[in-house]
Design a protein around this motif. Structure first.
Motif, PDB file in Angstrom:
ATOM      1  N   ASP A  28      -9.305   8.919   6.810  1.00  0.00           N
ATOM      2  CA  ASP A  28      -8.026   8.218   6.923  1.00  0.00           C
ATOM      3  C   ASP A  28      -6.891   9.197   7.215  1.00  0.00           C
ATOM      4  O   ASP A  28      -5.974   8.872   7.984  1.00  0.00           O
ATOM      5  N   ARG A  29      -6.966  10.382   6.619  1.00  0.00           N
ATOM      6  CA  ARG A  29      -5.939  11.393   6.900  1.00  0.00           C
ATOM      7  C   ARG A  29      -5.956  11.781   8.376  1.00  0.00           C
ATOM      8  O   ARG A  29      -4.904  11.889   9.023  1.00  0.00           O
ATOM      9  N   ALA A  30      -7.153  11.952   8.932  1.00  0.00           N
ATOM     10  CA  ALA A  30      -7.275  12.302  10.350  1.00  0.00           C
ATOM     11  C   ALA A  30      -6.742  11.176  11.239  1.00  0.00           C
ATOM     12  O   ALA A  30      -6.049  11.422  12.235  1.00  0.00           O
ATOM     13  N   GLN A  69     -14.051  -7.264   4.284  1.00  0.00           N
ATOM     14  CA  GLN A  69     -14.161  -6.205   5.287  1.00  0.00           C
ATOM     15  C   GLN A  69     -13.997  -6.776   6.695  1.00  0.00           C
ATOM     16  O   GLN A  69     -13.340  -6.167   7.545  1.00  0.00           O
ATOM     17  N   ARG A  70     -14.576  -7.953   6.929  1.00  0.00           N
ATOM     18  CA  ARG A  70     -14.460  -8.568   8.253  1.00  0.00           C
ATOM     19  C   ARG A  70     -13.011  -8.970   8.556  1.00  0.00           C
ATOM     20  O   ARG A  70     -12.586  -8.968   9.705  1.00  0.00           O
ATOM     21  N   GLN A  71     -12.254  -9.318   7.524  1.00  0.00           N
ATOM     22  CA  GLN A  71     -10.862  -9.746   7.714  1.00  0.00           C
ATOM     23  C   GLN A  71      -9.875  -8.588   7.844  1.00  0.00           C
ATOM     24  O   GLN A  71      -8.755  -8.779   8.317  1.00  0.00           O
ATOM     25  N   MET A  72     -10.305  -7.415   7.423  1.00  0.00           N
ATOM     26  CA  MET A  72      -9.365  -6.290   7.363  1.00  0.00           C
ATOM     27  C   MET A  72      -8.745  -5.960   8.714  1.00  0.00           C
ATOM     28  O   MET A  72      -7.548  -5.675   8.802  1.00  0.00           O
ATOM     29  N   GLN A  73      -9.537  -6.003   9.769  1.00  0.00           N
ATOM     30  CA  GLN A  73      -9.007  -5.667  11.087  1.00  0.00           C
ATOM     31  C   GLN A  73      -7.935  -6.657  11.509  1.00  0.00           C
ATOM     32  O   GLN A  73      -6.885  -6.275  12.024  1.00  0.00           O
ATOM     33  N   THR A  74      -8.179  -7.944  11.258  1.00  0.00           N
ATOM     34  CA  THR A  74      -7.195  -8.978  11.579  1.00  0.00           C
ATOM     35  C   THR A  74      -5.911  -8.772  10.790  1.00  0.00           C
ATOM     36  O   THR A  74      -4.805  -9.014  11.282  1.00  0.00           O
ATOM     37  N   LEU A  75      -6.067  -8.290   9.560  1.00  0.00           N
ATOM     38  CA  LEU A  75      -4.909  -8.074   8.686  1.00  0.00           C
ATOM     39  C   LEU A  75      -4.198  -6.757   8.980  1.00  0.00           C
ATOM     40  O   LEU A  75      -3.172  -6.456   8.381  1.00  0.00           O
ATOM     41  N   GLY A  76      -4.754  -5.958   9.886  1.00  0.00           N
ATOM     42  CA  GLY A  76      -4.151  -4.671  10.216  1.00  0.00           C
ATOM     43  C   GLY A  76      -4.427  -3.591   9.202  1.00  0.00           C
ATOM     44  O   GLY A  76      -3.710  -2.593   9.138  1.00  0.00           O
ATOM     45  N   LEU A  77      -5.481  -3.775   8.399  1.00  0.00           N
ATOM     46  CA  LEU A  77      -5.860  -2.779   7.395  1.00  0.00           C
ATOM     47  C   LEU A  77      -6.920  -1.851   7.976  1.00  0.00           C
ATOM     48  O   LEU A  77      -8.000  -2.303   8.358  1.00  0.00           O
ATOM     49  N   GLN A  78      -6.622  -0.575   8.027  1.00  0.00           N
ATOM     50  CA  GLN A  78      -7.547   0.388   8.620  1.00  0.00           C
ATOM     51  C   GLN A  78      -8.151   1.324   7.575  1.00  0.00           C
ATOM     52  O   GLN A  78      -8.594   2.419   7.894  1.00  0.00           O
ATOM     53  N   LEU A  95       0.838  -1.198   0.000  1.00  0.00           N
ATOM     54  CA  LEU A  95       0.000   0.000   0.000  1.00  0.00           C
ATOM     55  C   LEU A  95       0.871   1.246   0.000  1.00  0.00           C
ATOM     56  O   LEU A  95       1.949   1.274   0.600  1.00  0.00           O
ATOM     57  N   ALA A  96       0.399   2.281  -0.673  1.00  0.00           N
ATOM     58  CA  ALA A  96       1.093   3.559  -0.652  1.00  0.00           C
ATOM     59  C   ALA A  96       0.974   4.165   0.747  1.00  0.00           C
ATOM     60  O   ALA A  96      -0.050   4.016   1.419  1.00  0.00           O
ATOM     61  N   ASP A  97       2.023   4.835   1.197  1.00  0.00           N
ATOM     62  CA  ASP A  97       2.028   5.423   2.539  1.00  0.00           C
ATOM     63  C   ASP A  97       1.375   6.813   2.497  1.00  0.00           C
ATOM     64  O   ASP A  97       2.012   7.830   2.769  1.00  0.00           O
ATOM     65  N   VAL A  98       0.107   6.835   2.130  1.00  0.00           N
ATOM     66  CA  VAL A  98      -0.654   8.083   2.027  1.00  0.00           C
ATOM     67  C   VAL A  98      -2.090   7.809   2.481  1.00  0.00           C
ATOM     68  O   VAL A  98      -2.528   6.651   2.512  1.00  0.00           O
ATOM     69  N   PRO A  99      -2.852   8.852   2.829  1.00  0.00           N
ATOM     70  CA  PRO A  99      -4.272   8.653   3.135  1.00  0.00           C
ATOM     71  C   PRO A  99      -4.967   7.987   1.949  1.00  0.00           C
ATOM     72  O   PRO A  99      -4.682   8.311   0.796  1.00  0.00           O
ATOM     73  N   ALA A 100      -5.874   7.060   2.242  1.00  0.00           N
ATOM     74  CA  ALA A 100      -6.484   6.289   1.165  1.00  0.00           C
ATOM     75  C   ALA A 100      -7.906   5.890   1.509  1.00  0.00           C
ATOM     76  O   ALA A 100      -8.365   6.033   2.646  1.00  0.00           O
ATOM     77  N   CYS A 101      -8.589   5.365   0.501  1.00  0.00           N
ATOM     78  CA  CYS A 101      -9.946   4.855   0.660  1.00  0.00           C
ATOM     79  C   CYS A 101     -10.077   3.626  -0.233  1.00  0.00           C
ATOM     80  O   CYS A 101      -9.473   3.567  -1.314  1.00  0.00           O
ATOM     81  N   LEU A 102     -10.859   2.661   0.198  1.00  0.00           N
ATOM     82  CA  LEU A 102     -11.052   1.426  -0.551  1.00  0.00           C
ATOM     83  C   LEU A 102     -12.489   1.353  -1.074  1.00  0.00           C
ATOM     84  O   LEU A 102     -13.438   1.406  -0.288  1.00  0.00           O
TER      85      LEU A 102
END
Length: 202
Positions: free
Chosen positions: A123-125, A67-76, A45-52
């Motif tokens: 995400d920026r915040a 979406q349910r797996q994202m938290q486990t994967l550390g994706l915010q 992932l790019a190290d910038v604010p983002a949206c999926l």
């Protein structure tokens, strides 16, 4: 708003991915599109604010499952769902799980862009708050154990004399440790010290 940001699109439909890439490019938003969640996860992932932007129904891992797996994967990343098969119950479930929006195809371009901008701002915040906590945590780590003890009692409202009695120290030692802590933490008031310890949860 669009400087140093990224939009990720996961949709198994080639035509949808192409249309979204064109739409986002037309408003100056960088975009990376993927046919599956697996393809997305294989790329850094790019190290910038983002949206999926995430399609609900796809072969293999569905958007809702991902979406349910994202938290486990550390994706915010903030998520905007798009779907051609959505219903009210599915939308409610997605929103309760933290999605920014749930848009049924065909949707208005502006509705999607508004949701994406909201996601990027969110995400920026978050990233700024994370950086602030990390910076504050770094300062906290410079304190000695004795200085931390004094700080924790100061924010509980104890006076120097009371702290000295509780820690079995001289009042002068307490004053020195308190002064050193304030200097290392780069603070000038008790109110600032209380706010900092609240942020750190100490």
């Amino acid at each position: 708003m669009t400087d140093a940001a990224m939009v990720y699109v996961i949709d198994d439909d080639n035509s949808v991915r192409a249309a979204l890439e064109d739409l986002l490019a037309s408003v100056g938003l960088p975009v990376r599109a993927f046919a599956s969640a697996a393809q997305f996860l294989a790329q850094p992932l790019a190290d910038v604010p983002a949206c999926l932007v995430l399609d609900v129904r796809m072969p293999g891992l569905s958007g809702m499952e991902f979406q349910r797996q994202m938290q486990t994967l550390g994706l915010q990343l903030p998520v905007v769902f798009i779907t051609g098969h959505g219903d009210i119950a599915m939308g409610v479930k997605a929103m309760k799980s933290g999605a920014i929006d749930f848009l049924a195809k065909p949707f208005r371009d502006q509705d999607l862009l508004d949701a994406i901008h909201q996601g990027i701002a969110q995400d920026r915040a978050r990233r700024l708050a994370d950086a602030d906590r990390a910076e504050i945590g770094g300062r906290w780590q410079t304190l000695s154990d004795g200085e931390r003890e004094v700080v924790q009692l100061v924010v509980k409202g104890l006076l120097n004399k009371q702290i000295a009695h509780q820690l079995q120290l001289s009042e002068v030692t307490v004053k020195v440790r308190r002064g050193n802590a304030m200097r290392k933490l780069q603070l000038s008031s008790l109110a600032d010290l209380v706010r900092l310890t609240e942020k750190l949860g100490v």
